[in-house]
Design a protein around this motif. Structure first.
Motif, PDB file in Angstrom:
ATOM      1  N   PHE A 137      54.732  39.812  55.670  1.00 52.45           N
ATOM      2  CA  PHE A 137      54.763  38.387  56.005  1.00 52.45           C
ATOM      3  C   PHE A 137      53.909  37.575  55.034  1.00 52.45           C
ATOM      4  CE2 PHE A 137      56.441  39.612  60.217  1.00 52.45           C
ATOM      5  CZ  PHE A 137      57.465  38.675  60.318  1.00 52.45           C
ATOM      6  N   GLN A 138      52.771  38.126  54.632  1.00 48.84           N
ATOM      7  CA  GLN A 138      51.927  37.412  53.676  1.00 48.84           C
ATOM      8  C   GLN A 138      52.662  37.220  52.352  1.00 48.84           C
ATOM      9  OE1 GLN A 138      48.312  39.725  53.538  1.00 48.84           O
ATOM     10  NE2 GLN A 138      47.456  38.731  55.351  1.00 48.84           N
ATOM     11  N   ILE A 139      53.300  38.282  51.872  1.00 45.80           N
ATOM     12  CA  ILE A 139      54.059  38.200  50.623  1.00 45.80           C
ATOM     13  C   ILE A 139      55.215  37.211  50.773  1.00 45.80           C
ATOM     14  CG2 ILE A 139      55.612  39.504  49.103  1.00 45.80           C
ATOM     15  CD1 ILE A 139      53.656  41.920  49.580  1.00 45.80           C
ATOM     16  N   SER A 140      55.896  37.273  51.929  1.00 44.33           N
ATOM     17  CA  SER A 140      57.019  36.362  52.187  1.00 44.33           C
ATOM     18  C   SER A 140      56.566  34.912  52.262  1.00 44.33           C
ATOM     19  CB  SER A 140      57.715  36.746  53.499  1.00 44.33           C
ATOM     20  OG  SER A 140      58.250  38.037  53.410  1.00 44.33           O
ATOM     21  N   ALA A 141      55.326  34.683  52.620  1.00 48.30           N
ATOM     22  CA  ALA A 141      54.785  33.320  52.654  1.00 48.30           C
ATOM     23  C   ALA A 141      54.368  32.860  51.263  1.00 48.30           C
ATOM     24  CB  ALA A 141      53.589  33.249  53.603  1.00 48.30           C
ATOM     25  N   ILE A 142      53.691  33.726  50.549  1.00 45.55           N
ATOM     26  CA  ILE A 142      53.091  33.318  49.275  1.00 45.55           C
ATOM     27  C   ILE A 142      54.147  33.011  48.217  1.00 45.55           C
ATOM     28  CG2 ILE A 142      51.652  34.121  47.353  1.00 45.55           C
ATOM     29  CD1 ILE A 142      49.929  35.570  49.515  1.00 45.55           C
ATOM     30  N   ILE A 143      55.218  33.777  48.164  1.00 42.28           N
ATOM     31  CA  ILE A 143      56.230  33.540  47.118  1.00 42.28           C
ATOM     32  C   ILE A 143      56.793  32.114  47.195  1.00 42.28           C
ATOM     33  CG2 ILE A 143      58.489  34.225  46.217  1.00 42.28           C
ATOM     34  CD1 ILE A 143      57.650  37.159  46.931  1.00 42.28           C
ATOM     35  N   PHE A 147      56.161  28.726  44.554  1.00 41.44           N
ATOM     36  CA  PHE A 147      57.202  27.877  43.951  1.00 41.44           C
ATOM     37  C   PHE A 147      56.934  26.402  44.278  1.00 41.44           C
ATOM     38  CE2 PHE A 147      59.911  31.724  43.603  1.00 41.44           C
ATOM     39  CZ  PHE A 147      60.340  31.561  42.297  1.00 41.44           C
ATOM     40  N   HIS A 148      56.466  26.135  45.482  1.00 43.32           N
ATOM     41  CA  HIS A 148      55.993  24.848  45.987  1.00 43.32           C
ATOM     42  C   HIS A 148      57.026  23.722  45.971  1.00 43.32           C
ATOM     43  CE1 HIS A 148      53.266  21.726  47.224  1.00 43.32           C
ATOM     44  NE2 HIS A 148      53.492  21.049  46.115  1.00 43.32           N
ATOM     45  N   TYR A 149      57.595  23.428  44.838  1.00 45.29           N
ATOM     46  CA  TYR A 149      58.497  22.286  44.715  1.00 45.29           C
ATOM     47  C   TYR A 149      59.868  22.596  45.320  1.00 45.29           C
ATOM     48  CZ  TYR A 149      55.054  20.460  41.474  1.00 45.29           C
ATOM     49  OH  TYR A 149      53.881  20.001  40.913  1.00 45.29           O
ATOM     50  N   PRO A 150      60.571  21.561  45.790  1.00 41.13           N
ATOM     51  CA  PRO A 150      61.936  21.776  46.298  1.00 41.13           C
ATOM     52  C   PRO A 150      62.868  22.247  45.173  1.00 41.13           C
ATOM     53  CG  PRO A 150      61.113  19.621  46.967  1.00 41.13           C
ATOM     54  CD  PRO A 150      60.144  20.170  45.968  1.00 41.13           C
ATOM     55  N   ASP A 155      63.431  22.826  50.742  1.00 36.61           N
ATOM     56  CA  ASP A 155      61.982  22.685  50.778  1.00 36.61           C
ATOM     57  C   ASP A 155      61.357  24.075  50.913  1.00 36.61           C
ATOM     58  OD1 ASP A 155      59.335  22.025  51.155  1.00 36.61           O
ATOM     59  OD2 ASP A 155      59.715  20.580  52.754  1.00 36.61           O
ATOM     60  N   VAL A 156      61.154  24.723  49.762  1.00 32.05           N
ATOM     61  CA  VAL A 156      60.626  26.091  49.786  1.00 32.05           C
ATOM     62  C   VAL A 156      59.197  26.133  50.326  1.00 32.05           C
ATOM     63  CG1 VAL A 156      62.149  27.042  48.016  1.00 32.05           C
ATOM     64  CG2 VAL A 156      60.004  25.999  47.333  1.00 32.05           C
ATOM     65  N   HIS A 157      58.459  25.041  50.138  1.00 29.29           N
ATOM     66  CA  HIS A 157      57.096  25.005  50.680  1.00 29.29           C
ATOM     67  C   HIS A 157      57.119  25.101  52.208  1.00 29.29           C
ATOM     68  CE1 HIS A 157      52.791  24.158  50.643  1.00 29.29           C
ATOM     69  NE2 HIS A 157      53.025  23.427  51.720  1.00 29.29           N
ATOM     70  N   PHE A 163      56.419  31.171  57.159  1.00 26.27           N
ATOM     71  CA  PHE A 163      55.989  32.562  56.986  1.00 26.27           C
ATOM     72  C   PHE A 163      54.470  32.692  56.990  1.00 26.27           C
ATOM     73  CE2 PHE A 163      60.356  33.295  55.621  1.00 26.27           C
ATOM     74  CZ  PHE A 163      60.609  34.511  56.242  1.00 26.27           C
ATOM     75  N   LEU A 164      53.763  31.656  56.524  1.00 19.18           N
ATOM     76  CA  LEU A 164      52.299  31.699  56.572  1.00 19.18           C
ATOM     77  C   LEU A 164      51.813  31.734  58.015  1.00 19.18           C
ATOM     78  CD1 LEU A 164      49.680  31.679  54.886  1.00 19.18           C
ATOM     79  CD2 LEU A 164      49.681  29.187  55.113  1.00 19.18           C
TER      80      LEU A 164
END
Length: 190
Positions: A137-143, A147-150, A155-157, A163-164
């Motif tokens: 879950f941590q990895i699934s959140a961080i990726i 990327f941050h930007y849409p 909205d990937v953030h 996931f965070l």
């Protein structure tokens, strides 16, 4: 030995993969100093490649009989460095709540301390299935957070934030489970 075979041999050795994960951390941190779309995408790809080595080093160690004391100690440290440094850098940009990062990193320190006590007592210090899900879950959140930007109107953030929150739940649950399983040892340890 031909150079390609040497590279292939090195890349399939669990300890080499663990060291690659550690070596990727400064690259991710440097890329996150420049929070533009290109650098963030590179950081996310580098993080993803490093995260894949977490699975591969364990797989190779078990399948090829290459388990080692170095791997048992350094593999979890490499994971913690990769995740913690990425989360800290995301926090430095104000993209994720600092208190969540404190809980996640605090749990890692607490469980690492418990694992040291267990190791001294000759107990099994392998990660539980909850710990493996927590890492997933941590990895699934961080990726997506990296990327941050849409991208393509997605909205990937926001996906990363979902996931965070799930990883926060798994972090608390797996940490509590670890301490509950070994509470008798903690009472007698002195």
């Amino acid at each position: 030995m031909p150079p390609w075979d040497k590279i292939k041999s090195d890349l399939s050795h669990p300890n080499s993969l663990t060291l690659y994960r550690i070596a990727a951390v400064p690259g991710i941190v440097i890329l996150l100093y420049f929070p533009n779309r290109f650098c963030l995408a590179l950081a996310a790809l580098l993080f993803s490649a490093a995260a894949i080595t977490d699975y591969l080093d364990g797989y190779y160690a078990r399948q090829l009989g290459l388990e080692s004391d170095f791997g048992k100690v350094m593999d979890p440290i490499a994971d913690k460095l990769l995740v913690s440094c990425s989360l800290i850098m995301l926090t430095s940009h104000g993209w994720i709540p600092a208190w969540i990062v404190c809980v996640i990193i605090g749990r890692e320190f607490a469980v690492s301390g418990l694992r040291n006590i267990l190791s001294e007592k000759g107990k099994d210090i392998s990660a539980s299935w909850l710990g493996k899900y927590k890492t997933g879950f941590q990895i699934s959140a961080i990726i997506p957070l990296l990327f941050h930007y849409p991208y393509f109107s997605v909205d990937v953030h926001a996906i990363g934030m979902v996931f965070l929150w799930l990883s926060l739940v798994m972090t608390i649950w797996s940490g509590a489970d670890y301490f509950m399983r070994f509470r008798g040892l903690l009472r007698t340890h002195g």
